[in-house]
Design an enzyme around this catalytic site. Structure first.
Site: not given
Length: 321
Positions: A127, A249, A25, A154, A73, A21, A11
């Site tokens: 999570d 999601y 670098r 709310r 996978s 990044r 996920g």
């Protein structure tokens, strides 16, 4: 180590691009060539590799998702898939692999390590269910997203004098519900680690109503499930109209928070350095504990037990009366 690969698995989590990044670098700074692997372990099996340079990761620290793509996978869970992945790594001359993902991604990386291939993991998961680290990349952004949603829910709940059961992600870990519940001012929280009694929640709803309260927010971690059943039961007991909101999601998307950007950047940099220094050829997982970035071998990381913050849960019950 002259060439490394990097992939995202499982996920997506806000901050994956920030970590990507930092790795690219940091590796280039150390004189290491970097290959990005598209679509996780699936892309590794299929040989979907692209060379990455400094500009490959320009203007992505603030972006959600992952520019490399990710996947789960099924092929990589089989011996043939792992063997094909190792062949691809050999063909490209890659000497180490950094994986961005959660516990399932960690197990995938470990299967490569058991075949003698150096691996490292940056824990990227909303999570926060990985035992060895205090926080995972993406968790705090998800907490911010849920907190913002609670505030909006709310408003409308108060306008209609209702209660609302809000289901949040986290699988069997209740950290999103706990932390967002406290920061968002939820009145009740149900988590797998400390199941609350429905009658206690109903009693709390009625006590609030009797003193003029027009709303009641109940956060439920998805590991408990049955949000609609919980809402129906509470409405039956209290006769207070109770609606359900499943955030889904939306919790994975959006620009990562400053906390997740800093955490991902620090973890990426430290892991690259440790993999270069890894004379013992261990599988390394980077994490944060008590405010300090560290690396730990997979064996120890696997064996740590996730501890739920009972103290925070007790605080929530007091401040939400």
């Amino acid at each position: 180590m002259k060439k490394i690969g990097i992939l995202c698995s499982g996920g997506d989590a806000p901050g994956m691009n920030s970590a990507l990044r930092a790795v690219v670098r940091s590796a280039i700074f150390e004189g290491i060539e970097v290959f990005g692997i598209k679509n996780g372990y699936e892309g590794l099996i299929d040989g979907s590799l692209v060379p990455m340079v400094e500009s490959s990761v320009a203007d992505i620290i603030q972006k959600g998702g992952t520019i490399l793509g990710t996947s789960r996978s099924e092929r990589f869970t089989k011996k043939e898939g792992v063997s094909q992945a190792l062949n691809v790594l050999k063909v490209y001359g890659i000497e180490g692999l950094i994986v961005l993902g959660g516990d399932g991604s960690m197990r995938g990386a470990y299967s490569l390590y058991k075949e003698g291939f150096p691996v490292g993991l940056i824990p990227c998961s909303i999570d926060n269910d990985m035992d060895y680290t205090d926080y995972t990349v993406g968790f705090w952004t998800a907490v911010d997203t849920v907190t913002d949603a609670i505030s909006k829910i709310r408003d409308t709940t108060d306008a209609h004098n209702r209660a609302n059961v809000v289901e949040v992600m986290g699988r069997n870990c209740g950290d999103i519900a706990l932390y967002a519940g406290i920061s968002g001012g939820a009145e009740s929280i149900l988590v797998p680690e400390n199941k609350a009694d429905i009658d206690d929640i109903a009693r709390k709803m009625l006590m609030g109503k009797n003193r003029g309260k027009r709303h009641h927010i109940i956060l439920v971690a998805e590991g408990l499930g049955h949000a609609h059943e919980i809402a129906e039961e509470l409405q039956k007991i209290t006769e207070i109209e109770t609606r359900v909101t499943i955030l889904g999601y939306i919790q994975r998307g959006g620009s990562p928070s400053s906390v997740d950007r800093v955490l991902a950047s620090a973890m990426g940099n430290v892991l690259v350095k440790k993999m270069i220094e890894n004379d013992e050829n261990k599988a390394l997982a980077v994490g944060i504990r008590n405010g300090k970035i560290f690396t730990e071998d997979f064996e120890r990381a696997f064996n740590r037990k996730k501890v739920f913050s009972k103290n925070l849960y007790d605080i929530m019950k007091i401040v939400s009366i």
